[in-house]
Design a protein around this motif. Sequence first.
Motif, PDB file in Angstrom:
ATOM      1  N   TRP A 180       0.858  -1.106   0.091  1.00 36.44           N
ATOM      2  CA  TRP A 180       0.030   0.027  -0.090  1.00 36.44           C
ATOM      3  C   TRP A 180       0.864   1.196   0.020  1.00 36.44           C
ATOM      4  N   PHE A 181       2.004   1.146   0.540  1.00 36.55           N
ATOM      5  CA  PHE A 181       2.986   2.407   0.548  1.00 36.55           C
ATOM      6  C   PHE A 181       3.200   2.838  -0.823  1.00 36.55           C
TER       7      PHE A 181
ATOM      8  N   LEU B 111       3.295  19.257 -10.191  1.00 33.54           N
ATOM      9  CA  LEU B 111       3.198  20.749  -9.299  1.00 33.54           C
ATOM     10  C   LEU B 111       4.173  21.502  -9.263  1.00 33.54           C
ATOM     11  N   LEU B 112       5.386  20.754  -9.195  1.00 35.49           N
ATOM     12  CA  LEU B 112       6.737  21.703  -9.601  1.00 35.49           C
ATOM     13  C   LEU B 112       6.946  22.016 -10.928  1.00 35.49           C
ATOM     14  N   ARG B 113       6.660  21.298 -11.867  1.00 35.59           N
ATOM     15  CA  ARG B 113       6.663  21.714 -13.298  1.00 35.59           C
ATOM     16  C   ARG B 113       5.735  22.890 -13.593  1.00 35.59           C
TER      17      ARG B 113
ATOM     18  N   PRO C  89       1.534   7.407  -7.351  1.00 30.63           N
ATOM     19  CA  PRO C  89       0.724   8.816  -7.990  1.00 30.63           C
ATOM     20  C   PRO C  89       1.207   9.993  -7.129  1.00 30.63           C
ATOM     21  N   ALA C  90       1.603   9.942  -5.769  1.00 27.35           N
ATOM     22  CA  ALA C  90       1.806  11.083  -4.927  1.00 27.35           C
ATOM     23  C   ALA C  90       3.025  11.566  -5.530  1.00 27.35           C
TER      24      ALA C  90
END
Length: 84
Positions: free
Chosen positions: A64-65, A79-81, A71-72
């Motif tokens: 699960w990790f 978001l950085l892009r 995807p995280a």
Amino acid sequence: MSRDSIKMVAMLTMLINHIANVFLPAGQVWRAVGCAVPILVSAFVILYLYNGRRAARGRTFYKWFFYAFYPAHLLVLGLLRLAV
């Protein structure tokens, strides 16, 4: 494989990478190959240490990790892009 053997493989990998970066700076292909050597050596070490059995405990956590991590981290990279 003993700790000394692992240290020797790691030092050899760093030496090969250094040689590729110092003595072959003109060829970008050689630089890329030199950068890939540590990854290849670490893969061989992991495969050498593998004993053929699955882990007895912690399988559910890791499953699960990584289902959440993949995807995280793509979201963070996206978001950085956008921010840059």
